[in-house]
Design a protein around this motif. Structure first.
Motif, PDB file in Angstrom:
ATOM      1  N   SER A   1       0.804  -1.228   0.000  1.00  6.38           N
ATOM      2  CA  SER A   1       0.000   0.000   0.000  1.00  6.38           C
ATOM      3  C   SER A   1       0.835   1.276   0.000  1.00  6.38           C
ATOM      4  O   SER A   1       0.352   2.328  -0.414  1.00  6.38           O
ATOM      5  CB  SER A   1      -0.972   0.010   1.173  1.00  6.38           C
ATOM      6  N   GLN A   2       2.095   1.212   0.441  1.00  8.49           N
ATOM      7  CA  GLN A   2       2.940   2.406   0.417  1.00  8.49           C
ATOM      8  C   GLN A   2       3.041   2.908  -1.022  1.00  8.49           C
ATOM      9  O   GLN A   2       3.304   2.135  -1.945  1.00  8.49           O
ATOM     10  CB  GLN A   2       4.330   2.077   0.949  1.00  8.49           C
ATOM     11  N   LEU A   3       2.812   4.203  -1.218  1.00  3.06           N
ATOM     12  CA  LEU A   3       2.857   4.770  -2.557  1.00  3.06           C
ATOM     13  C   LEU A   3       4.214   4.495  -3.194  1.00  3.06           C
ATOM     14  O   LEU A   3       5.262   4.795  -2.618  1.00  3.06           O
ATOM     15  CB  LEU A   3       2.598   6.286  -2.506  1.00  3.06           C
ATOM     16  N   HIS A   4       4.178   3.900  -4.377  1.00  2.07           N
ATOM     17  CA  HIS A   4       5.390   3.645  -5.143  1.00  2.07           C
ATOM     18  C   HIS A   4       5.038   3.603  -6.618  1.00  2.07           C
ATOM     19  O   HIS A   4       3.945   3.184  -6.996  1.00  2.07           O
ATOM     20  CB  HIS A   4       6.089   2.352  -4.700  1.00  2.07           C
ATOM     21  N   MET A   5       5.956   4.084  -7.424  1.00  3.81           N
ATOM     22  CA  MET A   5       5.757   4.181  -8.869  1.00  3.81           C
ATOM     23  C   MET A   5       6.686   3.200  -9.563  1.00  3.81           C
ATOM     24  O   MET A   5       7.906   3.255  -9.379  1.00  3.81           O
ATOM     25  CB  MET A   5       6.075   5.610  -9.313  1.00  3.81           C
ATOM     26  N   HIS A   6       6.111   2.292 -10.339  1.00  4.37           N
ATOM     27  CA  HIS A   6       6.895   1.359 -11.144  1.00  4.37           C
ATOM     28  C   HIS A   6       7.282   2.066 -12.441  1.00  4.37           C
ATOM     29  O   HIS A   6       6.425   2.672 -13.090  1.00  4.37           O
ATOM     30  CB  HIS A   6       6.069   0.116 -11.507  1.00  4.37           C
ATOM     31  N   VAL A   7       8.540   1.972 -12.817  1.00  5.09           N
ATOM     32  CA  VAL A   7       9.024   2.510 -14.091  1.00  5.09           C
ATOM     33  C   VAL A   7       9.819   1.369 -14.727  1.00  5.09           C
ATOM     34  O   VAL A   7      10.918   1.039 -14.281  1.00  5.09           O
ATOM     35  CB  VAL A   7       9.898   3.768 -13.890  1.00  5.09           C
ATOM     36  N   ILE A   8       9.221   0.767 -15.761  1.00  5.44           N
ATOM     37  CA  ILE A   8       9.756  -0.488 -16.298  1.00  5.44           C
ATOM     38  C   ILE A   8      10.082  -0.344 -17.779  1.00  5.44           C
ATOM     39  O   ILE A   8       9.238   0.086 -18.570  1.00  5.44           O
ATOM     40  CB  ILE A   8       8.737  -1.641 -16.119  1.00  5.44           C
ATOM     41  N   VAL A   9      11.298  -0.739 -18.134  1.00  2.00           N
ATOM     42  CA  VAL A   9      11.716  -0.773 -19.526  1.00  2.00           C
ATOM     43  C   VAL A   9      11.137  -2.032 -20.153  1.00  2.00           C
ATOM     44  O   VAL A   9      11.362  -3.135 -19.658  1.00  2.00           O
ATOM     45  CB  VAL A   9      13.261  -0.796 -19.637  1.00  2.00           C
ATOM     46  N   ARG A  10      10.408  -1.861 -21.237  1.00  2.00           N
ATOM     47  CA  ARG A  10       9.866  -3.016 -21.954  1.00  2.00           C
ATOM     48  C   ARG A  10      10.430  -3.070 -23.366  1.00  2.00           C
ATOM     49  O   ARG A  10      10.592  -2.051 -24.032  1.00  2.00           O
ATOM     50  CB  ARG A  10       8.327  -2.933 -22.021  1.00  2.00           C
ATOM     51  N   ARG A  11      10.707  -4.291 -23.768  1.00  2.00           N
ATOM     52  CA  ARG A  11      11.175  -4.539 -25.135  1.00  2.00           C
ATOM     53  C   ARG A  11      10.298  -5.634 -25.737  1.00  2.00           C
ATOM     54  O   ARG A  11       9.852  -6.537 -25.028  1.00  2.00           O
ATOM     55  CB  ARG A  11      12.634  -4.987 -25.121  1.00  2.00           C
ATOM     56  N   ARG A  12      10.109  -5.548 -27.021  1.00  2.00           N
ATOM     57  CA  ARG A  12       9.253  -6.539 -27.701  1.00  2.00           C
ATOM     58  C   ARG A  12       9.785  -7.965 -27.546  1.00  2.00           C
ATOM     59  O   ARG A  12       9.019  -8.917 -27.636  1.00  2.00           O
ATOM     60  CB  ARG A  12       9.116  -6.182 -29.174  1.00  2.00           C
ATOM     61  N   ASP A  13      11.077  -8.099 -27.270  1.00  2.00           N
ATOM     62  CA  ASP A  13      11.655  -9.437 -27.119  1.00  2.00           C
ATOM     63  C   ASP A  13      11.850  -9.846 -25.651  1.00  2.00           C
ATOM     64  O   ASP A  13      12.506 -10.846 -25.380  1.00  2.00           O
ATOM     65  CB  ASP A  13      12.982  -9.541 -27.874  1.00  2.00           C
ATOM     66  N   ASP A  14      11.245  -9.096 -24.688  1.00  2.00           N
ATOM     67  CA  ASP A  14      11.427  -9.497 -23.295  1.00  2.00           C
ATOM     68  C   ASP A  14      10.558 -10.702 -22.956  1.00  2.00           C
ATOM     69  O   ASP A  14       9.660 -11.076 -23.719  1.00  2.00           O
ATOM     70  CB  ASP A  14      11.252  -8.313 -22.317  1.00  2.00           C
ATOM     71  N   ALA A  15      10.833 -11.332 -21.833  1.00  2.39           N
ATOM     72  CA  ALA A  15      10.226 -12.615 -21.456  1.00  2.39           C
ATOM     73  C   ALA A  15       8.711 -12.564 -21.266  1.00  2.39           C
ATOM     74  O   ALA A  15       8.056 -13.596 -21.367  1.00  2.39           O
ATOM     75  CB  ALA A  15      10.889 -13.139 -20.178  1.00  2.39           C
ATOM     76  N   ALA A  16       8.146 -11.404 -21.015  1.00  5.11           N
ATOM     77  CA  ALA A  16       6.710 -11.315 -20.748  1.00  5.11           C
ATOM     78  C   ALA A  16       5.932 -10.552 -21.819  1.00  5.11           C
ATOM     79  O   ALA A  16       4.708 -10.509 -21.766  1.00  5.11           O
ATOM     80  CB  ALA A  16       6.476 -10.637 -19.392  1.00  5.11           C
ATOM     81  N   TRP A  17       6.605  -9.951 -22.772  1.00  7.30           N
ATOM     82  CA  TRP A  17       5.939  -9.095 -23.760  1.00  7.30           C
ATOM     83  C   TRP A  17       4.789  -9.824 -24.427  1.00  7.30           C
ATOM     84  O   TRP A  17       4.923 -10.990 -24.767  1.00  7.30           O
ATOM     85  CB  TRP A  17       6.948  -8.644 -24.825  1.00  7.30           C
ATOM     86  N   PRO A  18       3.646  -9.204 -24.592  1.00 11.37           N
ATOM     87  CA  PRO A  18       3.236  -7.864 -24.191  1.00 11.37           C
ATOM     88  C   PRO A  18       2.512  -7.833 -22.838  1.00 11.37           C
ATOM     89  O   PRO A  18       1.975  -6.813 -22.436  1.00 11.37           O
ATOM     90  CB  PRO A  18       2.290  -7.445 -25.306  1.00 11.37           C
ATOM     91  N   ALA A  19       2.527  -8.941 -22.127  1.00  7.89           N
ATOM     92  CA  ALA A  19       1.833  -9.036 -20.835  1.00  7.89           C
ATOM     93  C   ALA A  19       2.578  -8.245 -19.754  1.00  7.89           C
ATOM     94  O   ALA A  19       3.734  -7.860 -19.945  1.00  7.89           O
ATOM     95  CB  ALA A  19       1.728 -10.507 -20.421  1.00  7.89           C
ATOM     96  N   PRO A  20       1.936  -8.023 -18.603  1.00  5.25           N
ATOM     97  CA  PRO A  20       2.641  -7.383 -17.481  1.00  5.25           C
ATOM     98  C   PRO A  20       3.816  -8.242 -17.024  1.00  5.25           C
ATOM     99  O   PRO A  20       3.810  -9.462 -17.188  1.00  5.25           O
ATOM    100  CB  PRO A  20       1.575  -7.319 -16.369  1.00  5.25           C
ATOM    101  N   VAL A  21       4.812  -7.598 -16.412  1.00  2.00           N
ATOM    102  CA  VAL A  21       6.008  -8.331 -15.985  1.00  2.00           C
ATOM    103  C   VAL A  21       5.798  -9.076 -14.681  1.00  2.00           C
ATOM    104  O   VAL A  21       6.471 -10.070 -14.424  1.00  2.00           O
ATOM    105  CB  VAL A  21       7.235  -7.400 -15.864  1.00  2.00           C
ATOM    106  N   TRP A  22       4.899  -8.624 -13.813  1.00  4.22           N
ATOM    107  CA  TRP A  22       4.760  -9.278 -12.515  1.00  4.22           C
ATOM    108  C   TRP A  22       3.866 -10.498 -12.604  1.00  4.22           C
ATOM    109  O   TRP A  22       2.916 -10.551 -13.373  1.00  4.22           O
ATOM    110  CB  TRP A  22       4.255  -8.329 -11.428  1.00  4.22           C
ATOM    111  N   GLY A  23       4.236 -11.510 -11.838  1.00  2.76           N
ATOM    112  CA  GLY A  23       3.433 -12.719 -11.750  1.00  2.76           C
ATOM    113  C   GLY A  23       3.577 -13.661 -12.925  1.00  2.76           C
ATOM    114  O   GLY A  23       2.929 -14.698 -12.974  1.00  2.76           O
ATOM    115  N   LYS A  24       4.410 -13.334 -13.877  1.00  2.00           N
ATOM    116  CA  LYS A  24       4.558 -14.174 -15.069  1.00  2.00           C
ATOM    117  C   LYS A  24       5.396 -15.414 -14.778  1.00  2.00           C
ATOM    118  O   LYS A  24       5.095 -16.490 -15.237  1.00  2.00           O
ATOM    119  CB  LYS A  24       5.201 -13.333 -16.184  1.00  2.00           C
ATOM    120  N   HIS A  25       6.474 -15.226 -14.009  1.00  2.00           N
ATOM    121  CA  HIS A  25       7.388 -16.321 -13.683  1.00  2.00           C
ATOM    122  C   HIS A  25       8.209 -15.924 -12.470  1.00  2.00           C
ATOM    123  O   HIS A  25       8.256 -14.745 -12.116  1.00  2.00           O
ATOM    124  CB  HIS A  25       8.298 -16.661 -14.861  1.00  2.00           C
TER     125      HIS A  25
END
Length: 146
Positions: A87-111
């Motif tokens: 719940s503590q306020l925090h801002m995610h800033v994530i670099v995404r690339r078309r060839d990353d392991a989760a693209w185009p899905a969210p990065v959290w909870g994937k693996h």
């Protein structure tokens, strides 16, 4: 007094401090994934910050996102303040690339997370250090080890 949520502390590596926010690196080597946490007590929502802090949060977020996009060759930058688990306020800033392991899905909870090596962390800190200190009032932290 500002205290970092224990879950954020457990899952991240300390990079340093902007004027308002603590900059953390999520310990997930598949993605350059950073978290900004305003150093304010008991704040869980952006609207709980005063207007000056709201502007500062957005300034730090956009500066970081632009720096990361250029430094890591992003196809897309993901920026979000969710807080459903932490719940503590925090801002995610994530670099995404078309060839990353989760693209185009969210990065959290994937693996399961793939932790950084000490060498990878040092390289990321080095890559960001010059740009952040030259262009923003940024202070490196050496308190918590990687």
């Amino acid at each position: 007094m500002f205290v970092l949520d224990s879950r954020l502390e457990q899952d991240t590596l300390l990079v340093g401090d902007f004027p308002l926010c603590r900059l953390l690196l999520m310990n997930e080597a598949r993605y350059p994934w950073f978290i900004l946490v305003p150093r304010r007590e008991e704040v869980s929502e952006v609207f709980q910050l005063d207007l000056a802090d709201q502007r500062q949060l957005w300034q730090e977020t956009t500066f970081l996102a632009e720096t990361l996009k250029d430094s890591f060759g992003a196809d897309k930058m993901n920026i979000a303040a969710l807080g459903n688990v932490v719940s503590q306020l925090h801002m995610h800033v994530i670099v995404r690339r078309r060839d990353d392991a989760a693209w185009p899905a969210p990065v959290w909870g994937k693996h399961p997370a793939e932790p950084y090596t000490d060498e990878q962390v040092a390289a990321i800190r080095s890559r960001l250090r010059l740009v952040l200190t030259e262009n923003f009032n940024f202070a490196e932290e050496s308190g918590r080890e990687s």
